[in-house]
Write a protein that holds these residues in place. Sequence first.
Motif, mmCIF file in Angstrom:
data_model
loop_
_atom_site.group_PDB
_atom_site.id
_atom_site.type_symbol
_atom_site.label_atom_id
_atom_site.label_comp_id
_atom_site.label_asym_id
_atom_site.label_seq_id
_atom_site.Cartn_x
_atom_site.Cartn_y
_atom_site.Cartn_z
ATOM 1 N N ARG A 253 -7.984 -8.970 0.759
ATOM 2 C CA ARG A 253 -7.923 -7.524 0.984
ATOM 3 C C ARG A 253 -7.638 -7.209 2.456
ATOM 4 O O ARG A 253 -6.840 -6.318 2.769
ATOM 5 C CB ARG A 253 -9.247 -6.883 0.567
ATOM 6 C CG ARG A 253 -9.538 -6.924 -0.925
ATOM 7 C CD ARG A 253 -8.697 -5.905 -1.678
ATOM 8 N NE ARG A 253 -9.036 -5.870 -3.086
ATOM 9 C CZ ARG A 253 -9.949 -5.063 -3.619
ATOM 10 N NH1 ARG A 253 -10.632 -4.240 -2.832
ATOM 11 N NH2 ARG A 253 -10.186 -5.077 -4.915
ATOM 12 N N LEU A 254 -8.296 -7.925 3.339
ATOM 13 C CA LEU A 254 -8.098 -7.674 4.771
ATOM 14 C C LEU A 254 -6.683 -8.039 5.206
ATOM 15 O O LEU A 254 -6.082 -7.355 6.047
ATOM 16 C CB LEU A 254 -9.125 -8.466 5.581
ATOM 17 C CG LEU A 254 -10.581 -8.016 5.429
ATOM 18 C CD1 LEU A 254 -11.517 -8.960 6.169
ATOM 19 C CD2 LEU A 254 -10.768 -6.590 5.928
ATOM 20 N N ALA A 255 -6.149 -9.113 4.645
ATOM 21 C CA ALA A 255 -4.764 -9.479 4.962
ATOM 22 C C ALA A 255 -3.802 -8.379 4.522
ATOM 23 O O ALA A 255 -2.828 -8.067 5.227
ATOM 24 C CB ALA A 255 -4.416 -10.807 4.293
ATOM 25 N N SER A 256 -4.083 -7.760 3.385
ATOM 26 C CA SER A 256 -3.240 -6.657 2.908
ATOM 27 C C SER A 256 -3.291 -5.474 3.872
ATOM 28 O O SER A 256 -2.270 -4.832 4.145
ATOM 29 C CB SER A 256 -3.694 -6.216 1.512
ATOM 30 O OG SER A 256 -3.555 -7.267 0.579
ATOM 31 N N ILE A 257 -4.480 -5.197 4.401
ATOM 32 C CA ILE A 257 -4.621 -4.087 5.350
ATOM 33 C C ILE A 257 -3.844 -4.377 6.630
ATOM 34 O O ILE A 257 -3.146 -3.512 7.165
ATOM 35 C CB ILE A 257 -6.111 -3.842 5.651
ATOM 36 C CG1 ILE A 257 -6.820 -3.329 4.394
ATOM 37 C CG2 ILE A 257 -6.283 -2.847 6.796
ATOM 38 C CD1 ILE A 257 -8.327 -3.254 4.523
ATOM 39 N N VAL A 258 -3.955 -5.594 7.121
ATOM 40 C CA VAL A 258 -3.233 -5.964 8.343
ATOM 41 C C VAL A 258 -1.725 -5.850 8.141
ATOM 42 O O VAL A 258 -0.984 -5.467 9.058
ATOM 43 C CB VAL A 258 -3.618 -7.397 8.769
ATOM 44 C CG1 VAL A 258 -2.755 -7.866 9.934
ATOM 45 C CG2 VAL A 258 -5.090 -7.459 9.154
ATOM 46 N N LEU A 259 -1.271 -6.126 6.931
ATOM 47 C CA LEU A 259 0.164 -6.070 6.636
ATOM 48 C C LEU A 259 0.653 -4.658 6.327
ATOM 49 O O LEU A 259 1.847 -4.462 6.081
ATOM 50 C CB LEU A 259 0.488 -7.002 5.466
ATOM 51 C CG LEU A 259 0.302 -8.499 5.754
ATOM 52 C CD1 LEU A 259 0.524 -9.321 4.492
ATOM 53 C CD2 LEU A 259 1.242 -8.959 6.862
ATOM 54 N N GLY A 260 -0.270 -3.677 6.318
ATOM 55 C CA GLY A 260 0.179 -2.296 6.194
ATOM 56 C C GLY A 260 -0.270 -1.544 4.967
ATOM 57 O O GLY A 260 0.196 -0.419 4.736
ATOM 58 N N ASP A 261 -1.167 -2.098 4.173
ATOM 59 C CA ASP A 261 -1.684 -1.377 3.007
ATOM 60 C C ASP A 261 -2.858 -0.516 3.456
ATOM 61 O O ASP A 261 -3.988 -0.995 3.571
ATOM 62 C CB ASP A 261 -2.124 -2.371 1.927
ATOM 63 C CG ASP A 261 -2.565 -1.668 0.646
ATOM 64 O OD1 ASP A 261 -2.580 -0.423 0.628
ATOM 65 O OD2 ASP A 261 -2.898 -2.368 -0.335
#
Length: 315
Positions: A253-261
């Motif tokens: 989930r955190l990786a998705s946020i860092v990538l712009g989600d």
Amino acid sequence: MNLASAGPLCFLWLRWDNRLADDSQNQVGRLRLQMFRWSVAAYLLGMVLGVLLWLVLPGDGLAQALARFPSRAFGFAAAELLFSLVCMLPLALDWRFLQGRSWLSKLLAVMSATNLLYHFPPLMAIVGQLASNPHWAKEPVLDRSVLLNLMAQWHVLALSCHFVLASVTVAAMATLWLASQANSAAEMNAKMQKSIRHAGLVALLTTLLQIPVGVWLLASTPAATRTALMGGSLVTSLIFVVAMTGTLILLQRLASIVLGDFGESTLRGACWLVLVIIFLMAATLRWSRPDKSKSIKAKSPAAVSVVVDSAAGRF
């Protein structure tokens, strides 16, 4: 106390992201102010709950552990807590005196965070160890020199590092939660998106660092605790496995946020997941520790009385 300890650190990166703008007129400035007010609220709530735990539900082990501290130690702890609160309040109240004095704002934030993160994680680790095993420290009275030696033990250092990383993670997640409340993804300006990405990156890195720190913590724990985690206690092992599984999901989930989600469901879902993981890890730590204080009291109540009386005589 996680949010109260590391919340002021979030102020620093939000201040950096917003360094060229008027705080009151932009999204990041409002987020920064909300974050600091949440930190103060968490601090006060932590103090109230701590006092209630001490007075209402101390337990034999905790009472015996606290009785081994000299009275001046409690005065010192109260002074340190008051110092951090005094540092946080001007920032939370957004005093006009601090406007145009960014160096002073940063100094107050750093002093508040470092004061709490330096003193209280090792102290709480020591109290927790003594509450479960009074013989963990042989000295009847824990004066300054004894405390410094105990703070340097590997298990206490590992627990302290674990707490610091968890505090930074919680503070970053609180930033994400506030950001999800303030604006929808479509309404976020570039600076707000940058701040959210930074918060997600901080949470991601600190969560990844928990893996080697967790191995260190596991290696430094007593054999009975490791046995409980590795299958000796079915309930404890299951909770630990569920917590680790949740951590892997959180990393995604955190990786998705860092990538712009920056969707509200993604931000809030990650925050709720962190709360669940913290609860599970706390339960794992608590239930994996054998409570030797009860067995010691049952076998030799006079011995425990001698220790407590000796400590009380040094107050």
